[in-house]
Structure formats: structure tokens, C-alpha cells
Design an enzyme around this catalytic site. Structure first.
Site, PDB file in Angstrom:
ATOM      1  N   ASP A 173       9.949   7.452   5.490  1.00 63.61           N
ATOM      2  CA  ASP A 173       9.730   7.189   6.918  1.00 63.61           C
ATOM      3  C   ASP A 173      10.895   7.914   7.607  1.00 63.61           C
ATOM      4  OD1 ASP A 173       7.889   5.244   8.671  1.00 63.61           O
ATOM      5  OD2 ASP A 173       9.877   5.136   9.532  1.00 63.61           O
ATOM      6  N   LYS A 225       7.053  -2.530   3.878  1.00 61.53           N
ATOM      7  CA  LYS A 225       7.932  -1.589   4.591  1.00 61.53           C
ATOM      8  C   LYS A 225       9.355  -1.939   4.205  1.00 61.53           C
ATOM      9  CE  LYS A 225       7.609   1.793   7.547  1.00 61.53           C
ATOM     10  NZ  LYS A 225       6.466   2.678   7.862  1.00 61.53           N
TER      11      LYS A 225
HETATM   12  N1  GLU Z   1       6.032   5.775   6.684  1.00 62.40           N
HETATM   13  C1  GLU Z   1       4.679   6.217   6.764  1.00 62.40           C
HETATM   14  C2  GLU Z   1       3.897   5.263   7.641  1.00 62.40           C
HETATM   15  O1  GLU Z   1       4.429   4.767   8.615  1.00 62.40           O
HETATM   16  C3  GLU Z   1       4.065   6.474   5.406  1.00 62.40           C
HETATM   17  C4  GLU Z   1       4.058   5.327   4.454  1.00 62.40           C
HETATM   18  C5  GLU Z   1       3.583   5.665   3.048  1.00 62.40           C
HETATM   19  O2  GLU Z   1       3.248   6.809   2.793  1.00 62.40           O
HETATM   20  O3  GLU Z   1       3.567   4.748   2.234  1.00 62.40           O
HETATM   21  O4  GLU Z   1       2.742   5.004   7.462  1.00 62.40           O
END
Ligand code: GLU
Length: 457
Positions: free
Chosen positions: A177, A137
Site C-alpha cells: 500500500d 490491512k
Molecule cells: N493496498 C491495496 C488496496 O488498497 C492492495 C491490497 C492487496 O493487493 O492485497 O486494495
């Protein structure tokens, strides 16, 4: 439970309690990270008691420590010619089952605690999708609100100049995100391509469809949440059809959760943004919300100028005082506290599905569980977004694009499988009906077994 079983449970309880205290001590002040770890550790006690190998192998001790946490300076020049400095983050949490995978968040609240809680949750969520993706992340405390398009571009380029050293289609694959959508992914991808001098489509997901993005990715998190909740409702003989639904937020997750809930016959009566919430008892007009949010980047209160029958309240957290059958928190972490949970319960809510990451506080989750409200936890219910990101990676590797029907069909299957795996784990480990425990245990086991297999690294 035999005497031996009871002793093993006690040993596991003592172990996770000690570990949690260590996490608090080693990560001072990181409340969101502590909260995410606590919820997982508490629910893993039966799995640890049954498989003492995980304790001997110090699997949880290793899981709570990210493989790598990067922070970096992001300098950029605003439209007035002033130099601005933000902080960038990437946490590479766990790579046992695949390359680090998870979104980037641009929001002023971003700090190490937020990024670590999100990266930690991503580990279990990504495992649940059944796709070969590890956990990461990232993001920045940059506030996109009120910035010009050129400022956004310059920020993204500076951010990627540093991030590019640490990512790649086989090492770490970021996506969007909060505050990071198709526009930002475009600028980030452009800069990555220029720095690398190569077209590595699979380095980012959430790309626009014209240059390597997947059909159905934009809708995937919201649709996936509704698919999951639908499974949960169906198992009890309930459905979205004819139900009243409240959805918080009005961003990407929220908009497509509303769309799918409406398609399944629900009446969605409220949504929100950080300025407050709108209540439209006749049912929200989604075209208006899309126009305001996706096209014009306006505040949600403008909705009532177009639809005077709706009301606006300038306190977004009060959205949960609206009586509903199904509540879908799709805004942000800790947006639904114990008081809000008690109000929803008193008003007869039947099901809650988390579209955002950790939107319910620890006490709120326990209130729902104690009152037999059907509860779909975020790691399971919002896994559709990252699942379709993995499908985007697969298409990029194949140099092919699948149809929207193919992607949506796979998403539906994945959400069904996650629901079933969570139910099965909750039954196997003695907490039937508790999908929080079920999802955590099902997600944990796969990563834990891969870590055991790969040795102490
Ligand atoms: N931000 C999204 C999540 O919380 C998607 C992450 C992604 O597609 O890598 O899962």
C-alpha cells in the site's frame, strides 16, 4: 412504496443509526474509521430493509467489529546505531469469504483508525472482485522517507519477525500500500521465508515477477481504475479520448492511472505529491514522472526543472482547482473535500474516479452525487490491485505464471463485472446511478450471506 415498505425502511434507518452511535462510542477518536462506517451504513439501509434477516443475525454489528486487531512493537537499529521503535498493526477484519487479504501501509499517519478504516473498506472491495478473499490491512507509523536501503531492510525484517506469527497463504495474505512496494515486499518475504524455513510463495502478493509475482500486478490498481471509469463513461456515450484529466498523487496507483488514461487518448495535465502539484498544460511527460518517482525517489517539483513550461504549486490540495473533464484522486484519504468538489463541479467536471482509498470526504461524495457527476467510488474503482493480488495467489497455488495479456484480460473483465454489479444493485435497491450505494450493497450481500451460512462465530 407501500406502508409496510416504509415502516421497514424506518426500522432499518433506526437500526443503522443506533449501530453507528455504538461504533463511535466504542472506538473513540477514530474519525477515519467512523467516516468509512457511516458511508457504508447509510447506503445499506435499503438492503437491510429488504432483508430483515441481516438485522436479526446482527450481521452489521458483527461486520463493524474486526475479528482480530493486532498491534506490536517494531524495534530496529538505524544507520547511526540508534535504536528506533515503531508501532506495527494488522487488522484481520473478516474471513467469511476467504483468507484475510489487504495491504501494508508504512506512513507516519498510520494508527488504529487508519488501519481499521482501510480494513473495513477492504471487506466490501475484496468481495466485489468476485475472488475468494477476506479482508485485512496493516502497516506501521514508520516513515520510509529519507531512510537508507539498509534501514528499510532492517525495519522490514523486524516488522515481519512479529507479523509472521499471524499470517500464511491460507490465513492472511498481506501486500503493499502507501510506502510499501516491490522492494519492501522483497525484504518482508525474505524474512518470512527464513523464519518459516519453507518457500510459501502465496503468503504475500506484489512480489517481483522473478520470484512468484504476477505480471500486471504493478499496473493493476491504476489500470483498473481507468477501466472502471471507462465503463462508466461509455454507458453515457462519453470516453477518455480527447478529455482533460487531473490525477492526484504520483505513486504506483497514480502513475499507472495516468498511463492508461493517456493510452485511451486523454490529456493528463496535472499530478502531485505531498510537496505540491505540477501543472503541464501540454500534457504530463510520464517518462519524467516515472524516472523521478520510481527510479530516483525525488520530489515532484523537480519536474519543472526538466519541463520549464510546467508550473509547480506547493499546495497539493489545490490541484482540484485545475479545470478538467475527469478527476482521478489517487493520492490518499480525504484529499478531496467539499470545497474542492464544488470547484470541480463549477469547472464542469464530468466524472470522478477514486484510485486511492476514501480520497473524497463524505460531503464531497454527496456534492458529486447531488450534481449528477459520474462518481466511481474507491471500493469499486480501485479494486483492480487486490483483484490481481488474488490472481497472483492463484498462480502461486498452481505453481504457474500467466502471461501479461491473460492477467490484463482478466482484470478488464473483473472491472467490467464490478461496474455491472454496482449498477444492478443501485437499480434493484432504488438508487439508480448511485454507484456508492450500488457498490456497497453488492459487496455487502456476498459477505453477509456467507456469514449467515457459517453461523454465529
Ligand atoms: N493496498 C491495496 C488496496 O488498497 C492492495 C491490497 C492487496 O493487493 O492485497 O486494495
Amino acid at each position: 412504496m407501500t406502508q409496510v415498505d416504509k415502516e421497514q425502511v424506518q426500522v432499518a434507518k433506526d437500526y443503522v443509526e443506533k449501530l453507528f452511535n455504538k461504533v463511535v462510542e466504542k472506538n473513540p477518536g477514530e474519525e477515519e474509521f467512523h467516516q468509512a462506517v457511516k458511508e457504508v451504513l447509510d447506503s445499506l439501509v435499503p438492503a437491510i430493509a429488504k432483508n430483515p434477516t441481516y438485522m436479526k443475525q446482527a450481521i452489521l454489528d458483527r461486520m463493524v467489529e474486526p475479528e482480530r486487531l493486532l498491534t506490536f512493537r517494531v524495534p530496529w537499529v538505524d544507520d547511526k546505531g540508534n535504536i528506533q521503535v515503531n508501532r506495527g498493526f494488522r487488522v484481520q477484519f473478516n474471513s467469511a469469504i476467504g483468507p484475510y487479504k489487504g495491504g501494508l501501509r508504512f506512513h507516519p499517519s498510520v494508527n488504529a483508525s487508519i488501519i481499521k478504516f482501510l480494513g473495513f473498506e477492504q471487506m466490501f472491495k475484496n468481495s466485489l472482485t468476485g475472488q475468494p478473499i477476506g479482508a485485512g490491512k496493516g502497516g506501521s507509523d514508520f516513515d520510509p522517507k529519507g531512510k537508507s536501503d539498509l534501514e528499510i531492510m532492517r525495519f522490514c525484517q523486524s516488522f515481519m519477525t512479529e507479523l509472521s506469527r499471524h499470517i500464511g497463504p491460507n490465513t492472511d495474505v498481506p501486500a503493499g500500500d502507501i510506502g510499501v512496494g516491490a522492494r519492501e515486499i522483497g525484504y518482508l518475504f525474505g524474512q518470512y521465508k527464513k523464519l518459516r524455513g519453507a518457500y510459501e510463495a502465496g503468503v504475500l502478493t506484489g512480489k517481483a515477477v522473478g520470484y512468484g509475482g504476477s505480471l500486471g500486478r504493478k499496473e493493476a490498481t491504476g489500470y483498473g481504475t481507468v477501466y472502471f471509469v471507462d465503463e462508466m463513461l461509455k454507458a453515457q456515450g462519453l470516453s477518455f479520448n480527447g478529455s482533460t484529466v487531473v490525477v492526484s498523487g504520483s505513486g504506483n496507483v497514480s502513475i499507472y492511472a495516468m498511463e492508461k488514461a493517456m493510452e485511451l487518448g486523454a490529456k493528463v495535465v496535472a499530478c502531485s505529491d505531498s510537496s505540491g502539484y505540477i501543472h503541464d498544460p501540454n500534457g504530463i511527460n510520464l517518462d519524467t514522472v516515472k524516472q523521478l518517482k520510481e527510479v530516483e525517489s525525488k520530489r515532484i517539483y523537480e519536474y519543472v526543472d526538466i519541463h520549464p513550461e510546467a508550473t509547480f504549486v506547493d499546495e497539493f490540495s489545490k490541484i482540484w482547482s485545475i479545470p478538467c473533464d475527469i478527476a482521478l484522486p489517487c493520492a490518499t484519504q480525504n484529499e478531496l473535500n467539499k470545497e474542492a468538489a464544488d470547484t470541480l463541479i463549477a469547472n464542469g467536471v464530468k466524472a470522478v474516479g477514486e484510485g486511492a482509498n476514501m480520497p473524497s470526504t463524505y460531503d464531497a461524495v454527496n456534492a458529486f452525487l447531488a450534481n449528477n457527476v459520474l462518481f466511481a467510488p474507491a471500493k469499486a474503482a480501485n479494486a483492480g490491485g487486490v483483484a490481481v493480488s488474488a490472481l497472483e495467489m492463484a498462480q502461486n497455488s498452481q505453481r504457474l505464471s500467466w502471461t501479461v495479456e491473460e492477467v490484463d484480460g482478466k482484470l478488464k473483465e473483473i472491472m467490467k463485472d464490478i461496474y455491472q454489479a454496482s449498477v444492478q444493485a443501485s437499480e434493484e435497491y432504488g438508487t439508480p446511478g448511485n454507484l456508492v450505494a450500488g457498490a456497497n450493497i453488492a459487496g455487502f450481500t456476498k459477505v453477509a450471506d456467507a456469514m449467515v451460512a457459517q453461523g454465529v462465530i
